[in-house]
Design an enzyme around this catalytic site. Structure first.
Site, mmCIF file in Angstrom:
data_model
loop_
_atom_site.group_PDB
_atom_site.id
_atom_site.type_symbol
_atom_site.label_atom_id
_atom_site.label_comp_id
_atom_site.label_asym_id
_atom_site.label_seq_id
_atom_site.Cartn_x
_atom_site.Cartn_y
_atom_site.Cartn_z
ATOM 1 C CB SER A 101 0.444 4.660 4.034
ATOM 2 O OG SER A 101 -0.320 3.504 4.313
ATOM 3 C CB CYS A 102 2.757 -0.208 3.830
ATOM 4 S SG CYS A 102 3.590 -1.550 4.680
ATOM 5 N N GLY A 103 5.894 0.903 4.215
ATOM 6 C CA GLY A 103 7.258 0.763 3.752
ATOM 7 C C GLY A 103 7.672 -0.660 3.506
ATOM 8 C CB CYS A 117 3.340 -3.765 3.076
ATOM 9 S SG CYS A 117 2.590 -2.682 4.290
ATOM 10 C CB VAL A 162 -0.969 0.019 1.213
ATOM 11 C CG1 VAL A 162 -1.916 -1.150 1.151
ATOM 12 C CG2 VAL A 162 -0.196 0.007 2.528
#
Length: 264
Positions: A107-109, A111, A105
């Site tokens: 906003s995810c570093g 993931c 996603v």
């Protein structure tokens, strides 16, 4: 600029009125390598090839100097939803063997990483023997801000900008995701074969571990952020030799790692 117009009800004190706002687009992109699905990223649909190039570089999948061949496999409403990258098997890096298949996603570093060891990065420690002036930092942020057209229209996008040692702007990209914006700038410099000139990475939001790792792999020694830095970002910046600066607003800033000398 990738935006759509949405209607909303704006409330100010006791006043209510219908309004139409420009909203930054977030859309899924499946990246396939040699016809095999690799990952899905949530991004703002613009500069997709720069995004992919930067991502594959950071993931140690493709680090050759020449551009790869690619084609759009599928699109909806003129927005690519599947892009296939063609890379000879002998040019695929070690990162491909640990490929992530989970949704990444915006906003995810980290993931999609399979194991904790997959977030480790190795390499020679960087050097930050550069004297930095607050006025020069402010000027670089002004240059970046002037070109954040999507943010001006929506207030919902992040930006990353890369400058050389003389504070010349090399690349600026926007995206709904902080990490995507960084990937786009690095991918842009890879495509134009001037990544070696990169000295400063400016980001419009906070700094997490992933942004530190991307800068380290790209050998960018100085990161300057508008907002906060995570504990892991600071720890790894110290280990990697990256000068990490946060809360850079007006004439204030906080240097968290590898303090560079300051000049007037």
């Amino acid at each position: 600029m990738q935006t759509n117009t949405y209607q909303g009800l704006k409330i100010t004190n006791q006043l209510q009125q219908l309004t139409k706002d420009n909203i930054v687009i977030e859309a899924a992109l499946q990246i396939s390598i040699n016809k095999n699905p690799y990952t899905v990223v949530m991004r703002t649909p613009d500069n997709d090839i720069d995004l992919i190039r930067g991502l594959l570089y950071a993931e140690d999948i493709y680090k050759h100097k020449d551009s790869f061949k690619w084609n759009i496999e599928k699109e909806e409403n003129n927005i690519p939803t599947i892009i296939n990258i063609n890379i000879p098997k002998e040019q695929l890096g070690k990162g491909y063997l640990n490929k992530r298949t989970l949704l990444s996603v915006s906003s995810c570093g980290i993931c999609g990483k399979k194991e904790l060891k997959d977030i480790q990065v190795s390499g020679k420690k960087l050097s930050t023997k550069t004297a930095i002036a607050i006025a020069e930092i402010k000027d670089m942020f002004c240059k970046m801000g002037d070109l954040q057209n999507t943010f001006k229209a929506t207030g919902g996008s992040h930006a990353a900008a890369i400058f050389n040692k003389n504070h010349k702007l090399l690349s600026i990209k926007e995206d709904i995701g902080r990490h995507n914006a960084v990937d786009k700038t690095i991918g842009d410099l890879l495509e134009n074969k001037n990544l070696k000139e990169a000295r400063y990475l400016l980001v419009s939001g906070r700094v997490s571990y992933e942004i530190i790792s991307k800068a380290f792999i790209a050998k960018i020694p100085i990161i300057i952020a508008v907002s906060a830095c995570s504990s892991l970002a600071i720890d790894f910046a110290k280990e990697f030799g990256i000068c990490l600066i946060g809360f850079t607003r007006d004439s204030k800033m906080t240097i968290y790692a590898n303090t560079a000398s300051l000049k007037n």
